[in-house]
Every structure is written in C-alpha cells, then in structure tokens.
Design a protein around this motif. Structure first.
Motif, short mmCIF file in Angstrom:
data_model
loop_
_atom_site.label_atom_id
_atom_site.label_comp_id
_atom_site.label_asym_id
_atom_site.label_seq_id
_atom_site.Cartn_x
_atom_site.Cartn_y
_atom_site.Cartn_z
N ILE A 139 0.82 -1.32 -0.13
CA ILE A 139 0.04 -0.10 0.06
C ILE A 139 0.84 1.25 -0.05
O ILE A 139 0.45 2.41 -0.53
CB ILE A 139 -0.89 -0.07 1.13
CG1 ILE A 139 -2.16 0.65 1.08
CG2 ILE A 139 -0.16 0.37 2.42
CD1 ILE A 139 -3.44 0.61 1.86
N GLY A 140 2.17 1.16 0.33
CA GLY A 140 2.90 2.44 0.48
C GLY A 140 3.80 2.37 -0.94
O GLY A 140 4.59 3.28 -0.94
N GLY A 141 3.45 1.63 -1.80
CA GLY A 141 4.07 1.85 -3.09
C GLY A 141 4.89 0.39 -3.61
O GLY A 141 4.78 -0.05 -4.26
N GLY A 142 5.73 0.04 -2.54
CA GLY A 142 6.31 -1.16 -2.83
C GLY A 142 7.72 -1.24 -3.69
O GLY A 142 7.56 -1.61 -4.85
N PRO A 152 7.01 -0.50 -9.23
CA PRO A 152 6.74 -0.35 -7.74
C PRO A 152 5.52 -1.48 -7.63
O PRO A 152 4.68 -1.64 -8.22
CB PRO A 152 6.13 0.94 -7.32
CG PRO A 152 6.79 1.76 -8.45
CD PRO A 152 6.87 1.17 -9.61
N ALA A 153 5.58 -2.23 -6.51
CA ALA A 153 4.71 -3.47 -6.44
C ALA A 153 3.44 -3.19 -6.38
O ALA A 153 2.64 -3.94 -6.81
CB ALA A 153 5.18 -4.19 -5.01
N ALA A 154 2.86 -1.87 -6.02
CA ALA A 154 1.70 -1.38 -5.89
C ALA A 154 0.94 -1.50 -7.24
O ALA A 154 -0.21 -1.64 -7.35
CB ALA A 154 1.69 -0.22 -5.33
N LEU A 155 1.70 -1.17 -8.21
CA LEU A 155 1.33 -1.21 -9.72
C LEU A 155 0.88 -2.42 -10.02
O LEU A 155 0.37 -2.79 -11.22
CB LEU A 155 2.20 -0.51 -10.49
CG LEU A 155 2.65 0.83 -10.35
CD1 LEU A 155 3.76 1.53 -11.48
CD2 LEU A 155 1.59 1.69 -9.95
N SER A 156 1.30 -3.62 -9.53
CA SER A 156 0.91 -5.01 -9.68
C SER A 156 -0.46 -5.47 -8.97
O SER A 156 -0.61 -6.82 -8.95
CB SER A 156 2.11 -5.92 -9.76
OG SER A 156 3.12 -5.71 -10.48
N ILE A 157 -0.84 -4.70 -8.24
CA ILE A 157 -2.26 -4.90 -7.56
C ILE A 157 -3.43 -4.97 -8.53
O ILE A 157 -3.52 -3.98 -9.10
CB ILE A 157 -2.75 -4.01 -6.43
CG1 ILE A 157 -1.41 -3.72 -5.32
CG2 ILE A 157 -3.95 -4.42 -5.76
CD1 ILE A 157 -1.76 -2.88 -4.33
#
Length: 458
Positions: A139-142, A152-157
């Motif tokens: 949730i913080g970007g990742g 950033p990991a958030a873009l893979s949600i």
C-alpha cells in the motif's frame, strides 16, 4: 449483521490489561519503541474479526491504526488512544499459476511469499527484507527486488478485498471500484480502509539472479557515486544498482560500495552488466565480485544479517533528480559524518518509473538518498535521530519528496505524494471515511522520539 464486543473477547486487549503491553511491543519491529499507547488492540484472526473491530471502534468513537508486519520504523499504526488492528496473523497465500495471480493477506511476509512463488515458477517484486509484511509494503508503493524493471509492487495490484469505515467488506477492481484501486496503489498510511486480501499479478521466474559488487576506499567516494548516477540512463533496467557508504568491518575503515543485482529474463547477463562492468576505476577497487549466482532468498538472507531486529533504527530519505554536483554538495556532510559502525548511507539508483493514472503512487526521482542510523544505546537517540532526519535539511532546494517505507513525517514532514494526488486522496477520504475512522499520516505532535521532544522544546 451488527457486531458485538463479545465476538472479540479472545482477541481484544484493553489498555491496562495483563497482556496488553506485550502485544503493543510485539507490534513494533524497531528496538526504538514508541510511547504511544492505543486504547485497545485487536489481534485479528479472520476477516470477520476485522469487520467486528472496525464496528467496535465506531461505537466507541475510536480511530483505527493498522499493523501488518510491524516493520514500520516509526510504528505508524500505533496511535495514542486509537484501536490498533493487528493483521499479522492474516497470512494466507494462494497462487493461481494458470492465471498468474496470487491472493495474499496483509500478514504474509516477503520471504514466505517469495518461497511460495518460486516453487511455482513465478516471482514478484517483494520487499528487500524477508520479514516485511506485504500489507504495508504494497500500500506504500512497494519498492522491491527488480522494481526498476517491474515497477513499484503497488502497480501489480489487480484487485483488493477491503473493509470500509462502516465495517462492510468490498471486493474492488478497476472496473467496479476504480477510486479504491487508485488509492490502494500507493496511499501508504493514508489509506481509508483495511485491505484484508491483495490480488497480485505475478511474473515468470528469472532464468538467473546474479550479484556483483565493487568496494572502494573512502577517498574515491564522490567519484564512484557520481559515475553510478550519471551512467544510470544507459544501464539496463534489469540491473538494480545501489551504493553503500559506511564502515567496513572487513577492511576496518570507511568504504564506498556499489552493488548490482541482475535479473535475467528477457536480457542476457552480458547486456545487463555491460555498463556496470565498464566503470573506469575498477582497477582501484579493494574487492570485486562479478556475476555471482544468487537468488531472492539469498539476497533476503544477506539483508536480514545487515539489519537484524533488536537494534535501534532511524531511517529517512529524499528523492532527487538534481545534477550530481548539487547532490554531492548537499549530501557530503551526511556521508562524512556517519555516526556508528553499523550506520550507513544508502544510495539507491532508482531512475524513475512512469506515473500512472490508475495509481496515487507518484513521488520518486532518479536517486533515493537515505541515511540509515543503527545503534543500541538509548542515550544516543537524539544524536542518531538528528543525523538520520535533520541532516536532510541540506537537500531543501533539491528534495523531491520522501517514500512511505522510510519516512518519519512526525519528525521531518515531507510529501510522499504529488500535490494533485494528495488532494484527490483527501477528497476520496471525505467520501469513504467522513468520520475519519482510520488514522492517516503521523503528525509532529505525535512524535515520541528524542528528536521530536527536542524540536517541540525549541
């Protein structure tokens, strides 16, 4: 269905009860704990527990702070007189290899997620430390392993299951709840709900993971760092490059290191390392390691040894894309005054990533300049905290913002989102959480650090 306090009997701890303090301290990974005391702690075991806790908070007029893995260096989920919702036991992980999607609860740790994915021939840009909970990280970007390439990991949600301020459970994706999806991709501690499950896009496992390093004497620091920064645009995005400035126990003196981790998938090792191995000063290195076979599990093991639980930590950082001479001028004092043998300056060559309309994540730069203070004696708190946070005042003219994983907005306020994204997030908060049931970013009056006490006394 209305929840009752009885539903939470076995997992609700009120301040003053015998097990309360152990539960409060257990939620803090950093050996430098906080004085903030929640009114109550709920250690959720199920989604229904989360819903019941949020409804309880509404009935009692409490705000809700959230802990996933507890790796927040400033314990942002622990807030004075709020309800701490501890999600660390929500650690289910299911992988649909055919669809390439993983369903992970917020308490799943990076190391466990990587092991499960690797066993299925998949990977994901998990956090750099194995014990980091995926909830706060995502949730913080990742910024995870190979995020220069994968983002950033958030873009893979791709979807989330969220408990909202009224206790209802919503499944959100880009079609059904685009505003929720936009906010969950990067709002960090400012998100206005409780994500109880993330649906993540995964990626084919790497054919190779390689690790290279170069260690140089302190006298070459600026030359090495300047070259790494200016060579970045020509460097493959499949190479994750970081610098470290600090004391070397192996050489018993300060050194500057460059580490390059290559993730081979659609590029060869030769293509990935072409620029890195062309450094003009390699012959002056104290030590060089080229393309040592590795894995994310091995990288995790190295990271954990370098920053073990139990020490006192203060981290901060600035994004900047300024000319290198201005960066070295602003950061020279910080790098020349590293305060303990365990402390260091982390020089993360990110290079930027395109901002997307479907994510509030936004603040970034070419370089992440991050002082990491590490110590054990509480008597050193003010000195070490000042080095980690106040030394960054020198970047005022070239500071593009902070990242939520390291930021301490209570002691050094800094933006973690671009202004337009921050404004939109607050508009959405008014819609989804008008009563401010969920806490947001830490404020200066909430600091319990020695530096916070010092700043308020001035």
């Amino acid at each position: 269905m209305k929840s009752t306090t009885a539903e939470l009997t076995d997992i609700l701890l009120r301040r003053g009860e015998p097990a309360y303090e152990d539960a409060r301290l257990d939620a803090i990974w950093n050996g430098r704990t906080t004085r903030r005391e929640p009114a109550a702690i709920v250690r959720a075991r199920s989604v229904e527990d989360v819903q019941a806790a949020v409804r309880l908070a509404a009935r009692e007029g409490l705000q809700v702070g959230i802990r996933s893995g507890g790796h927040s260096f400033v314990a942002s989920g622990l807030r004075q007189d709020a309800l701490l919702l501890d999600l660390s036991a929500l650690d289910s992980l299911q992988i649909d290899a055919d669809r390439g999607v993983a369903r992970v609860q917020p308490g799943v740790r990076a190391g466990a997620a990587n092991a499960a994915l690797d066993a299925r021939g998949l990977t994901f840009p998990v956090g750099h430390y194995p014990t980091v909970g995926l909830g706060g990280f995502l949730i913080g970007g990742g910024y995870g392993w190979n995020s220069r390439k994968l983002g950033p990991a958030a873009l893979s949600i791709v979807a989330v299951d969220v408990v909202l301020a009224d206790g209802s459970l919503v499944h959100a994706d880009d079609e059904t709840h685009p505003d929720l999806m936009w906010a969950v991709r990067g709002a960090g501690p400012g998100f206005f709900g409780v994500v109880v499950c993330y649906h993540l896009r995964t990626y084919p496992a790497y054919t190779q993971v390689l690790r290279s390093s170069m260690v140089y004497p302190e006298t070459m620091r600026d030359e090495v760092l300047a070259w790494s920064y200016e060579a970045l645009p020509e460097t493959s995005r499949s190479l994750e490059i970081a610098g470290k400035v600090g004391w070397s126990t192996e050489y018993d003196r300060p050194t500057t290191s460059l580490i390059g981790v290559g993730f081979c998938q659609d590029e060869t090792a030769d293509e990935i390392y072409e620029v890195f191995e062309s450094a003009p000063f390699r012959k002056h290195a104290l030590a060089v390691v080229d393309r040592a076979p590795s894995s994310i599990a091995q990288l995790h093991a190295v990271a954990e040894v370098g920053m073990p639980q139990g020490n006192r930590y203060a981290l901060d950082g600035v994004w900047t894309s300024a000319p290198i001479d201005r960066i070295l001028a602003a950061g020279g004092g910080t790098m020349s005054s590293i305060p303990t043998p365990s402390s260091f300056l982390f020089w993360m060559l990110w290079g930027g990533y395109p901002i997307r309309d479907d994510a509030c994540w936004s603040t970034q730069g070419t370089l992440y300049f991050s002082p990491n203070a590490v110590w054990t004696d509480p008597a050193d708190d003010l000195r070490l905290e000042s080095w980690a946070h106040s030394s960054l005042d020198a970047f005022a003219d070239i500071d593009e913002g902070a990242q939520f994983s390291d930021a301490n907005p209570a002691d050094r306020p800094a933006k973690g989102l671009e202004p337009a994204q921050a404004a939109r997030l607050e508009d959405l908060r008014e819609t989804y959480d008008p009563d401010r049931r969920f806490v947001s970013y830490l404020q200066p009056h909430e600091s319990t650090t020695a530096l916070g006490d010092h700043l308020r006394s001035r």
